[in-house]
Scaffold this motif. Structure first.
Motif: not given
Length: 446
Positions: A65-77, A110-119
């Motif tokens: 089996s073969a699987t492929g996926a592409w995604f682009n979210a409005n913000k990081g997951m 001061n707090p720092m924000s991180f965002s990953m895996m938005k696409n």
């Protein structure tokens, strides 16, 4: 001009005679097999069963089996806030205070924000090979093979039905044709009697009532002839339609020699194994046994091994890796309902065994009955042959007696009627014998 017209008519009659096809019983049976919708459906059922068997065989090979996926979210997951100063111990804090400017050192609180895996992009290819599946794959293949064999046996039974119907039409038409020949013989006989009686009436040697009786008998024979011709036309249409013939102007040929039925007799217990009906019972037993094994296999652990190659770009950089794996699946709670399913399959298997035993006895009885019918039909032909000889002699004696004035015309016509009935019974007995022979052949699996 008349000679030309007569020659043209004779030529047309000759060409028509040549154009008439002549068929044997085997030729018509072959034609019926090739034009029957039920047999075509049976052949397609065999092809479908073959494909199902091939499909089951593929279960022995790895599943790729073969699987492929592409995604682009409005913000990081994956999002989080971090206060760096919470993770700095006092010793590190003193060292940073000496090296960093005061404003930068203050920003660590001061707090720092991180965002990953938005696409990102994910792709993988894997191959899984079953190592142990409780025998489900092996038994599934065996069950598919049994299904193919069942389809072949069902086709054989359908062929027997087609042969029986076609042969019944064949001998029915032969019977009608023989009866028509009998009527032609009777007509000639009555014409001779009519001629003799007419001359006697004119000579004043007998009453006109005798002539009227002959004419009434001729009218009765003529009525039988009309019904016979209509029946022949209908049977011809049925036979032509059933065998796929384009024309009904055909003739039949057959072997009128009467062979002893003892040449066909066989041991019924030995023949039982070769009958398609018994073989179907065997396949039913085999199928239920395999289904029982598959029900057991469904509740056993399954083991598989595999390998795969994976790629992803979730953190803004390409990453690929290969892996091997093994899986073990144990249906723990499935045994609750699975145990009942296994018991149900065991009951079905025992029912199949009992049905085979019971139907085997019925099949043996059917063989014996079919053989009794063959012997009876053969004896009826012998009785009919003796009846023809006796009726023929009786007719000869009555005709001489009428000519000598010792019996009436009614007695003579009654003797003629008995002779016609004897000929018809012989024809019916011969056709019935052929049909009984076919029924016996099918009963013993020939």
């Amino acid at each position: 001009m008349k000679k030309i017209l007569v020659a043209a008519i004779c030529c047309a009659i000759t060409m028509h005679t040549w154009a008439q096809a002549t068929y044997t019983l085997e030729q018509l049976l072959d034609s019926a097999r090739s034009h029957n919708n039920a047999l075509r459906k049976g052949q397609l059922d065999i092809e479908a069963a073959q494909e199902q068997r091939k499909e089951a065989f593929t279960k022995f090979f790895p599943m790729v089996s073969a699987t492929g996926a592409w995604f682009n979210a409005n913000k990081g997951m994956a999002e989080m806030e971090v206060v760096p100063s919470q993770y700095i111990n006092p010793e590190l804090g003193m060292a940073l205070a000496q090296q960093l400017p005061p404003e930068m050192l203050a920003s660590l609180s001061n707090p720092m924000s991180f965002s990953m895996m938005k696409n990102g992009v994910i792709a993988s290819v894997s191959a899984t090979q079953p190592v142990f599946a409780g025998g489900q794959i092996v038994n599934g293949n065996r069950l598919a093979k049994v299904g193919e064999e069942v389809s072949r046996l069902q086709l054989q039974l359908a062929e027997n039905e087609v042969e029986t119907t076609a042969e019944q039409y064949f001998w029915q038409l032969v019977t009608l044709e023989e009866k028509r020949r009998t009527i032609a013989t009777v007509e000639t006989m009555l014409n001779d009697i009519h001629k003799d009686v007419n001359m006697a009436v004119k000579a004043g040697l007998t009453l006109r009532n005798d002539l009227l009786q002959v004419q009434l008998r001729q009218n009765e024979v003529e009525s039988q002839k009309v019904k016979l011709n209509n029946g022949m036309a209908l049977v011809r249409l049925l036979l032509a339609q059933y065998c796929g013939l384009n024309d009904t102007t055909f003739t039949l040929t057959y072997n009128s020699e009467l062979a002893s039925p003892l040449m066909m007799k066989c041991d019924h217990q030995q023949a039982l194994q070769s009958t398609p009906e018994y073989q179907l019972l065997d396949k039913q037993v085999e199928a239920t046994k395999l289904q029982k094994k598959m029900a057991i296999g469904e509740n056993m652990p399954s083991v598989a091994v595999g390998a795969g190659y994976n790629y992803h770009n979730l953190m803004g950089s390409d990453l690929s890796f290969a892996m091997v794996f093994a899986t073990v699946s144990v249906p723990i709670s499935g045994w609750w309902g699975g145990s009942h399913a296994i018991k149900r399959k065991k009951i079905a298997y025992q029912q199949a065994l009992d049905q085979r035993e019971d139907n085997a006895q019925l099949l043996t009885i059917r063989m014996q009955k079919a053989w009794n019918d063959v012997e009876e039909a053969y004896q009826q032909i012998g009785i009919a042959d003796r009846s023809i000889e006796q009726a023929e002699e009786n007719l000869r004696i009555n005709r001489l007696s009428y000519q000598s004035g010792t019996i009436t015309m009614s007695d003579l016509l009654q003797a003629q009627l008995l002779y016609q009935q004897a000929l018809d019974k012989r024809t019916d007995a011969f056709a019935d014998y052929q049909n009984k022979l076919l029924a016996y052949k099918h009963a013993v699996g020939k």
